[in-house]
Design a protein around this motif. Structure first.
Motif, PDB file in Angstrom:
ATOM      1  N   HIS A 125     -70.586 -88.249  19.091  1.00  0.00           N
ATOM      2  CA  HIS A 125     -70.240 -88.444  20.513  1.00  0.00           C
ATOM      3  C   HIS A 125     -68.719 -88.467  20.663  1.00  0.00           C
ATOM      4  CE1 HIS A 125     -71.409 -90.335  24.608  1.00  0.00           C
ATOM      5  NE2 HIS A 125     -70.136 -89.952  24.663  1.00  0.00           N
ATOM      6  N   HIS A 179     -65.195 -86.622  22.945  1.00  0.00           N
ATOM      7  CA  HIS A 179     -64.686 -85.832  24.073  1.00  0.00           C
ATOM      8  C   HIS A 179     -63.265 -85.425  23.726  1.00  0.00           C
ATOM      9  CE1 HIS A 179     -67.984 -87.309  26.627  1.00  0.00           C
ATOM     10  NE2 HIS A 179     -67.752 -88.495  26.095  1.00  0.00           N
ATOM     11  N   LYS A 186     -75.895 -82.383  27.747  1.00  0.00           N
ATOM     12  CA  LYS A 186     -75.552 -83.793  27.981  1.00  0.00           C
ATOM     13  C   LYS A 186     -75.770 -84.123  29.453  1.00  0.00           C
ATOM     14  CE  LYS A 186     -73.108 -87.787  28.016  1.00  0.00           C
ATOM     15  NZ  LYS A 186     -71.665 -87.799  27.866  1.00  0.00           N
ATOM     16  N   HIS A 239     -74.833 -94.870  24.182  1.00  0.00           N
ATOM     17  CA  HIS A 239     -74.421 -96.221  24.604  1.00  0.00           C
ATOM     18  C   HIS A 239     -75.594 -97.210  24.548  1.00  0.00           C
ATOM     19  CE1 HIS A 239     -71.167 -93.719  25.904  1.00  0.00           C
ATOM     20  NE2 HIS A 239     -71.802 -93.285  26.975  1.00  0.00           N
ATOM     21  N   ASP A 272     -67.436 -91.979  21.115  1.00  0.00           N
ATOM     22  CA  ASP A 272     -66.889 -91.725  22.455  1.00  0.00           C
ATOM     23  C   ASP A 272     -65.361 -91.576  22.408  1.00  0.00           C
ATOM     24  OD1 ASP A 272     -67.425 -91.110  25.068  1.00  0.00           O
ATOM     25  OD2 ASP A 272     -68.158 -93.086  25.629  1.00  0.00           O
TER      26      ASP A 272
HETATM   27 ZN   LIG Z   1     -68.947 -90.198  26.341  1.00  0.00          ZN
END
Ligand SMILES: [Zn+2]
Length: 439
Positions: A83, A85, A213, A274, A344
């Motif tokens: 995960h 970005h 996603k 999450h 993340d």
């Molecule tokens: Zn994310």
């Protein structure tokens, strides 16, 4: 530490024998296979980009005696972050700079900033990333061509959100958002209704998405929604999962609140991202559905510890979810839910708590939640490829036939998992059989 963007002849640890320049071996005092028990005095043979043989040194077949071996302390599969970005945040675009990503040229600037983020990720021992909304999918061809150094990228391209949902940039004109979705120029896309959702899935696959996603709940860094809100209707969720399935893609769902987690699981998503409101019922449902939890503890702790200029609404939601996220991973570990490492990570400022290259911090939180070091390594290696469903390569394990994505470490992470958190301790990185880092 020297970085080698390696052709085979450039590398110290790769020795051609006879006409065969593609076969070499590694001897390790400790070999951690990713799934299963570690091996003392292990050996591994790479042929082209694939692992050809793994086992105890004493059982090495005699056909490999002519090839040259290098010696390392500890060998394990390259790690995965399921995960991430890559968006140039903090350098190309400010964390609250909502209009900037829409401006012509910004995506080019982001691409330039990502060159260093990609390199740092690989040098930290992460040979693969799954990107759930961002620009890494656009940059990946340059990595594959060898123009820049980075991990394998498995991208969702733009993430899908309802209008007004977590992935909507809620303080820009809606038409601006819609236009950017149509051209794929920003990392999220709004879609509504069954037809709109189906089209959005097809658009991402057209752009090269390996996974879809979605946001099935609100989130922390969006403005006018709450983590507890449910986003997308059951019909929309089903349509997305079914459309993805027609192209052999699975769906990853950003999901905090319980109703949004349960709705996503009912629709058949493969991973819950999450999952902060995970409880016993959710954990049982995840096991029944063979779904994977990607807890992203690192961003929660990292953002909470950062002095980022967050909107008061964002800060309040963050504070509300910190303890919940600690509790949910603990329960998931206890109940035996399959967990994959995902952080993340999104920040391009090198000393930011969630900067690219600090992905191994997630291991610390996994240990705090009750995992053994061996379980934590499985979470970082063998489990994450499964979050890609049928798009997964044979990766994340030291096993014959698997991708030769390997790292060597200066000391044993089974004795102290913290060694993985300092990139200087990652002495070697091989990706696809090619050496990218050595002492
Ligand atoms: Zn994310």
């Amino acid at each position: 530490m020297q970085i080698r963007v390696a052709l085979p002849t450039d590398t110290a640890d790769r020795y051609p024998v006879g006409d065969d320049t593609s076969c070499y071996g590694i001897l390790a005092e400790v070999l951690i296979p990713g799934r299963g028990e570690p091996l003392k005095n292990g050996a591994l043979v790479v042929k082209d980009s694939t692992i050809e043989w793994v086992g105890p040194q004493v059982e090495l077949p005699s056909e490999y005696s002519p090839i040259r071996f290098s010696r390392v302390s500890v060998l394990m599969p390259g790690m995965w972050d399921a995960h991430t970005h890559f968006e140039g945040t903090g350098v190309a675009v400010g964390i609250r700079d909502s209009m900037k990503p829409f401006m012509p040229g910004t995506s080019t600037l982001i691409g330039a900033v990502l060159v260093d983020d990609m390199r740092r990720t690989l040098m930290a021992g992460f040979t693969s990333v799954r990107e759930l909304g961002g620009y890494a999918g656009e940059v990946a061809p340059a990595i594959d061509m060898g123009r820049i150094v980075g991990p394998h990228v498995y991208s969702a391209m733009s993430l899908l959100s309802i209008t007004g949902g977590h992935g909507d940039v809620q303080d820009v004109p809606l038409q601006t958002m819609a236009d950017a979705c149509a051209t794929g120029s920003i990392s999220s896309c709004v879609c509504d209704g069954v037809d709109g959702c189906i089209k959005a899935v097809r658009q991402q696959i057209r752009r090269g998405a390996k996974v879809i996603k979605i946001c099935s709940t609100g989130g922390t860094l969006s403005l006018n929604d709450q983590p507890e809100d449910t986003q997308f209707s059951p019909e929309e969720l089903r349509a997305i999962v079914q459309e993805a399935k027609r192209s052999s893609r699975v769906v990853a769902a950003h999901a905090h609140g319980k109703p949004g987690i349960m709705a996503a699981l009912e629709a058949g998503v493969k991973s819950i991202e999450h999952g902060v409101y995970l409880d016993q019922e959710v954990a049982a449902k995840m096991k029944e559905k063979d779904a994977i939890l990607v807890p992203t503890r690192h961003i929660v702790e990292g953002l909470a510890a950062s002095d980022d200029d967050l909107d008061p609404r964002q800060r309040a939601k963050l504070e509300r979810t910190v303890q919940l996220s600690r509790d949910s991973i603990k329960l998931a570990v206890k109940m035996g839910v399959k967990i994959a490492l995902g952080t993340d990570t999104f920040n391009s400022v090198e000393d930011h708590p969630v900067a690219h290259g600090k992905n191994a911090m997630e291991l610390r939180y996994a240990i705090e939640a009750g995992m053994t070091p061996l379980q934590a390594i499985e979470m970082a290696t063998a489990n994450p490829p499964e979050t890609l469903g049928p798009q997964a390569r044979q990766s994340g394990q030291l096993k014959a036939g698997f991708d030769a994505d390997l790292i060597a470490i200066s000391s044993n992470p089974l004795e102290d998992i913290e060694v993985l958190m300092d990139p200087d301790n990652i002495t070697h990185v091989w990706k696809g059989g090619v050496l990218f880092k050595s002492p």
